[in-house]
Scaffold this motif. Structure first.
Motif, PDB file in Angstrom:
ATOM      1  N   ASP A 192      -1.910  10.370  11.258  1.00  0.00           N
ATOM      2  CA  ASP A 192      -2.856  10.186  10.078  1.00  0.00           C
ATOM      3  C   ASP A 192      -1.733   9.949   8.819  1.00  0.00           C
ATOM      4  O   ASP A 192      -1.744  10.628   7.892  1.00  0.00           O
ATOM      5  N   PRO A 193      -1.258   8.784   8.809  1.00  0.00           N
ATOM      6  CA  PRO A 193      -0.008   8.564   7.791  1.00  0.00           C
ATOM      7  C   PRO A 193      -0.733   8.481   6.368  1.00  0.00           C
ATOM      8  O   PRO A 193       0.061   9.047   5.340  1.00  0.00           O
ATOM      9  N   ALA A 194      -1.976   8.063   6.083  1.00  0.00           N
ATOM     10  CA  ALA A 194      -2.535   8.177   4.875  1.00  0.00           C
ATOM     11  C   ALA A 194      -2.583   9.517   4.214  1.00  0.00           C
ATOM     12  O   ALA A 194      -2.634   9.712   2.962  1.00  0.00           O
ATOM     13  N   LYS A 195      -2.767  10.436   5.147  1.00  0.00           N
ATOM     14  CA  LYS A 195      -2.846  11.771   4.840  1.00  0.00           C
ATOM     15  C   LYS A 195      -1.626  12.455   4.043  1.00  0.00           C
ATOM     16  O   LYS A 195      -1.455  13.222   3.240  1.00  0.00           O
TER      17      LYS A 195
ATOM     18  N   PHE B  44       4.776   1.709 -11.799  1.00  0.00           N
ATOM     19  CA  PHE B  44       6.100   2.158 -12.052  1.00  0.00           C
ATOM     20  C   PHE B  44       6.602   3.037 -10.791  1.00  0.00           C
ATOM     21  O   PHE B  44       6.045   3.879 -10.165  1.00  0.00           O
ATOM     22  N   ARG B  45       7.997   3.073 -10.493  1.00  0.00           N
ATOM     23  CA  ARG B  45       8.652   3.706  -9.527  1.00  0.00           C
ATOM     24  C   ARG B  45       8.826   5.261 -10.230  1.00  0.00           C
ATOM     25  O   ARG B  45       9.310   5.055 -11.497  1.00  0.00           O
ATOM     26  N   PRO B  46       8.354   6.122  -9.591  1.00  0.00           N
ATOM     27  CA  PRO B  46       8.465   7.765 -10.351  1.00  0.00           C
ATOM     28  C   PRO B  46       9.862   8.297 -10.228  1.00  0.00           C
ATOM     29  O   PRO B  46      10.623   8.056  -9.006  1.00  0.00           O
ATOM     30  N   ILE B  47       9.912   9.312 -10.860  1.00  0.00           N
ATOM     31  CA  ILE B  47      11.033  10.365 -10.656  1.00  0.00           C
ATOM     32  C   ILE B  47      10.264  11.322  -9.546  1.00  0.00           C
ATOM     33  O   ILE B  47       9.382  11.761 -10.206  1.00  0.00           O
ATOM     34  N   PRO B  48      10.597  11.611  -8.370  1.00  0.00           N
ATOM     35  CA  PRO B  48       9.934  12.580  -7.610  1.00  0.00           C
ATOM     36  C   PRO B  48       9.738  14.021  -8.194  1.00  0.00           C
ATOM     37  O   PRO B  48      10.742  14.483  -8.743  1.00  0.00           O
ATOM     38  N   ILE B  49       8.513  14.387  -8.596  1.00  0.00           N
ATOM     39  CA  ILE B  49       8.568  15.810  -9.178  1.00  0.00           C
ATOM     40  C   ILE B  49       7.469  16.693  -8.140  1.00  0.00           C
ATOM     41  O   ILE B  49       7.325  17.585  -8.859  1.00  0.00           O
ATOM     42  N   GLY B  50       6.951  16.263  -7.177  1.00  0.00           N
ATOM     43  CA  GLY B  50       6.342  17.113  -6.287  1.00  0.00           C
ATOM     44  C   GLY B  50       5.097  16.775  -5.932  1.00  0.00           C
ATOM     45  O   GLY B  50       4.671  16.076  -6.926  1.00  0.00           O
ATOM     46  N   GLY B  51       4.210  17.191  -5.020  1.00  0.00           N
ATOM     47  CA  GLY B  51       2.920  16.627  -4.791  1.00  0.00           C
ATOM     48  C   GLY B  51       2.953  15.421  -4.054  1.00  0.00           C
ATOM     49  O   GLY B  51       3.834  14.387  -3.955  1.00  0.00           O
ATOM     50  N   LEU B  52       1.852  14.755  -3.769  1.00  0.00           N
ATOM     51  CA  LEU B  52       1.541  13.405  -3.465  1.00  0.00           C
ATOM     52  C   LEU B  52       1.074  12.372  -4.529  1.00  0.00           C
ATOM     53  O   LEU B  52       1.211  11.137  -4.464  1.00  0.00           O
ATOM     54  N   TYR B  53       0.777  12.952  -5.759  1.00  0.00           N
ATOM     55  CA  TYR B  53       0.282  11.836  -6.822  1.00  0.00           C
ATOM     56  C   TYR B  53       1.720  12.236  -7.841  1.00  0.00           C
ATOM     57  O   TYR B  53       1.953  13.166  -8.376  1.00  0.00           O
ATOM     58  N   LEU B  54       2.495  11.038  -7.627  1.00  0.00           N
ATOM     59  CA  LEU B  54       4.080  11.067  -8.462  1.00  0.00           C
ATOM     60  C   LEU B  54       3.856  10.566  -9.759  1.00  0.00           C
ATOM     61  O   LEU B  54       2.835   9.590  -9.917  1.00  0.00           O
TER      62      LEU B  54
END
Length: 106
Positions: free
Chosen positions: A24-27, A46-56
């Motif tokens: 289930d890749p979308a999960k 925009f490309r984010p700075i990863p800060i956690g979670g799936l909404y970056l």
């Protein structure tokens, strides 16, 4: 150990983790192809700075804006994503934004 999904190569610590992802890749994949969720909510990509979670989000400051109305921003981002998903990143109304990268942290 890797798998291909959505034009990217994903790395995993174990075959079990890879198989769970592939079931289930979308999960498990970041929403909006890993672009800044607040930017998508506002019509940008925009490309984010990863800060956690799936909404970056692109920066901690933008994350603060996102957190003020998470559900509203998700609704806006969902509405915008179908229009911008196939567009080049860092562009909105003809303006080009700089590429931002940061190391992944745990």
């Amino acid at each position: 150990m890797t798998a291909e999904y959505n034009g990217a190569t994903w790395a995993f610590a174990s075959a079990e983790n890879r198989d769970m992802f592939l079931s289930d890749p979308a999960k498990y994949a970041p929403k909006y192809d890993g672009h800044c969720a607040f930017g998508v909510a506002r019509g940008g990509k925009f490309r984010p700075i990863p800060i956690g979670g799936l909404y970056l989000n692109i920066t901690p400051t933008v994350s603060g804006f996102w957190n003020k109305d998470i559900l509203g921003n998700i609704e806006k981002a969902e509405g915008n994503w179908t229009d911008i998903e196939n567009k080049a990143a860092y562009q909105k109304d003809g303006w080009k934004y700089p590429t931002m990268t940061a190391p992944m942290t745990a």
